[in-house]
Scaffold this motif. Sequence first.
Motif, PDB file in Angstrom:
ATOM      1  N   THR A   1     -18.982 -11.200  -8.089  1.00 43.83           N
ATOM      2  CA  THR A   1     -17.956 -12.213  -7.861  1.00 43.83           C
ATOM      3  C   THR A   1     -18.307 -13.111  -6.682  1.00 43.83           C
ATOM      4  O   THR A   1     -19.161 -12.767  -5.850  1.00 43.83           O
ATOM      5  CB  THR A   1     -16.588 -11.560  -7.577  1.00 43.83           C
ATOM      6  OG1 THR A   1     -16.677 -10.831  -6.343  1.00 43.83           O
ATOM      7  CG2 THR A   1     -16.166 -10.632  -8.714  1.00 43.83           C
ATOM      8  N   LYS A   2     -17.626 -14.233  -6.613  1.00 42.24           N
ATOM      9  CA  LYS A   2     -17.825 -15.168  -5.510  1.00 42.24           C
ATOM     10  C   LYS A   2     -17.533 -14.479  -4.172  1.00 42.24           C
ATOM     11  O   LYS A   2     -18.257 -14.676  -3.198  1.00 42.24           O
ATOM     12  CB  LYS A   2     -16.910 -16.379  -5.719  1.00 42.24           C
ATOM     13  CG  LYS A   2     -17.133 -17.502  -4.776  1.00 42.24           C
ATOM     14  CD  LYS A   2     -16.244 -18.669  -5.211  1.00 42.24           C
ATOM     15  CE  LYS A   2     -16.344 -19.830  -4.292  1.00 42.24           C
ATOM     16  NZ  LYS A   2     -15.458 -20.930  -4.707  1.00 42.24           N
ATOM     17  N   GLN A   3     -16.488 -13.678  -4.135  1.00 44.57           N
ATOM     18  CA  GLN A   3     -16.119 -12.984  -2.899  1.00 44.57           C
ATOM     19  C   GLN A   3     -17.223 -12.018  -2.462  1.00 44.57           C
ATOM     20  O   GLN A   3     -17.551 -11.932  -1.277  1.00 44.57           O
ATOM     21  CB  GLN A   3     -14.797 -12.220  -3.078  1.00 44.57           C
ATOM     22  CG  GLN A   3     -14.292 -11.569  -1.807  1.00 44.57           C
ATOM     23  CD  GLN A   3     -14.046 -12.577  -0.687  1.00 44.57           C
ATOM     24  OE1 GLN A   3     -13.523 -13.657  -0.913  1.00 44.57           O
ATOM     25  NE2 GLN A   3     -14.440 -12.224   0.520  1.00 44.57           N
ATOM     26  N   THR A   4     -17.822 -11.322  -3.392  1.00 39.83           N
ATOM     27  CA  THR A   4     -18.914 -10.409  -3.068  1.00 39.83           C
ATOM     28  C   THR A   4     -20.116 -11.174  -2.524  1.00 39.83           C
ATOM     29  O   THR A   4     -20.763 -10.735  -1.570  1.00 39.83           O
ATOM     30  CB  THR A   4     -19.318  -9.583  -4.305  1.00 39.83           C
ATOM     31  OG1 THR A   4     -18.165  -8.919  -4.820  1.00 39.83           O
ATOM     32  CG2 THR A   4     -20.379  -8.561  -3.967  1.00 39.83           C
ATOM     33  N   ILE A   5     -20.402 -12.319  -3.118  1.00 41.43           N
ATOM     34  CA  ILE A   5     -21.514 -13.147  -2.626  1.00 41.43           C
ATOM     35  C   ILE A   5     -21.238 -13.592  -1.188  1.00 41.43           C
ATOM     36  O   ILE A   5     -22.120 -13.516  -0.328  1.00 41.43           O
ATOM     37  CB  ILE A   5     -21.738 -14.367  -3.546  1.00 41.43           C
ATOM     38  CG1 ILE A   5     -22.203 -13.908  -4.921  1.00 41.43           C
ATOM     39  CG2 ILE A   5     -22.749 -15.331  -2.925  1.00 41.43           C
ATOM     40  CD1 ILE A   5     -22.225 -15.011  -5.964  1.00 41.43           C
TER      41      ILE A   5
ATOM     42  N   THR B   1     -20.802 -22.113   3.516  1.00 37.15           N
ATOM     43  CA  THR B   1     -22.192 -22.227   3.061  1.00 37.15           C
ATOM     44  C   THR B   1     -22.261 -22.172   1.538  1.00 37.15           C
ATOM     45  O   THR B   1     -22.917 -23.007   0.905  1.00 37.15           O
ATOM     46  CB  THR B   1     -23.048 -21.100   3.665  1.00 37.15           C
ATOM     47  OG1 THR B   1     -22.986 -21.190   5.092  1.00 37.15           O
ATOM     48  CG2 THR B   1     -24.480 -21.163   3.198  1.00 37.15           C
ATOM     49  N   LEU B   2     -21.590 -21.192   0.957  1.00 28.25           N
ATOM     50  CA  LEU B   2     -21.599 -21.051  -0.505  1.00 28.25           C
ATOM     51  C   LEU B   2     -20.938 -22.249  -1.175  1.00 28.25           C
ATOM     52  O   LEU B   2     -21.453 -22.775  -2.169  1.00 28.25           O
ATOM     53  CB  LEU B   2     -20.918 -19.746  -0.931  1.00 28.25           C
ATOM     54  CG  LEU B   2     -20.876 -19.483  -2.429  1.00 28.25           C
ATOM     55  CD1 LEU B   2     -22.282 -19.423  -3.012  1.00 28.25           C
ATOM     56  CD2 LEU B   2     -20.122 -18.215  -2.734  1.00 28.25           C
TER      57      LEU B   2
ATOM     58  N   LEU C   1     -22.653 -24.744  -3.914  1.00 30.86           N
ATOM     59  CA  LEU C   1     -22.079 -24.948  -5.245  1.00 30.86           C
ATOM     60  C   LEU C   1     -21.749 -26.420  -5.495  1.00 30.86           C
ATOM     61  O   LEU C   1     -21.959 -26.924  -6.608  1.00 30.86           O
ATOM     62  CB  LEU C   1     -20.842 -24.067  -5.437  1.00 30.86           C
ATOM     63  CG  LEU C   1     -21.109 -22.558  -5.463  1.00 30.86           C
ATOM     64  CD1 LEU C   1     -19.805 -21.788  -5.526  1.00 30.86           C
ATOM     65  CD2 LEU C   1     -22.020 -22.177  -6.606  1.00 30.86           C
ATOM     66  N   GLU C   2     -21.252 -27.127  -4.485  1.00 31.08           N
ATOM     67  CA  GLU C   2     -20.958 -28.550  -4.630  1.00 31.08           C
ATOM     68  C   GLU C   2     -22.233 -29.351  -4.878  1.00 31.08           C
ATOM     69  O   GLU C   2     -22.246 -30.269  -5.697  1.00 31.08           O
ATOM     70  CB  GLU C   2     -20.210 -29.090  -3.407  1.00 31.08           C
ATOM     71  CG  GLU C   2     -18.743 -28.732  -3.381  1.00 31.08           C
ATOM     72  CD  GLU C   2     -17.991 -29.164  -4.642  1.00 31.08           C
ATOM     73  OE1 GLU C   2     -18.192 -30.310  -5.122  1.00 31.08           O
ATOM     74  OE2 GLU C   2     -17.216 -28.348  -5.161  1.00 31.08           O
ATOM     75  N   ILE C   3     -23.308 -29.010  -4.158  1.00 28.54           N
ATOM     76  CA  ILE C   3     -24.602 -29.682  -4.377  1.00 28.54           C
ATOM     77  C   ILE C   3     -25.074 -29.450  -5.811  1.00 28.54           C
ATOM     78  O   ILE C   3     -25.507 -30.375  -6.495  1.00 28.54           O
ATOM     79  CB  ILE C   3     -25.653 -29.189  -3.361  1.00 28.54           C
ATOM     80  CG1 ILE C   3     -25.305 -29.666  -1.956  1.00 28.54           C
ATOM     81  CG2 ILE C   3     -27.055 -29.659  -3.764  1.00 28.54           C
ATOM     82  CD1 ILE C   3     -26.111 -28.995  -0.856  1.00 28.54           C
TER      83      ILE C   3
END
Length: 94
Positions: A4-8, A26-27, A31-33
Motif C-alpha cells: 500500500t501507499k502507506q507502507t511505501i 517525496t512519494l 507520483l505527480e511527476i
Amino acid sequence: MALTKQTIIEKIAEKNNLKPAEANDTLETLLEIMKSTLASGEDIMISNFGKFQVNEKAPRKGRNPATGREMMLEKRRVVVFKCAGGLRAKLNKS
C-alpha cells in the motif's frame, strides 16, 4: 497482500531517516511527476525495473453487460508496464 501507499511511505521514512510527512511529500512528488509525464503521452523508463508506456486503443464495438445492447466504445489511452530484464530475473529466481 498488496503493497500500500502507506507502507511505501513508512519504508521510505525508515530507510532515509525521514519523518513520515517528509516521506509522504517525496512519494507524492514522484507520483505527480509520473502522472503528468504519462498524461502528456511520454513513456517512463526506470533502469532495472521497467517501462511504463502509454498505448492508444482504437474505437471498437462493445456490449453493455447489463442490457446486452451493442455500443461503440470510444478510443482511449491506457498505461501498460513492461518488466525490465533485471526485475524479471529477480522474479524468476529459483
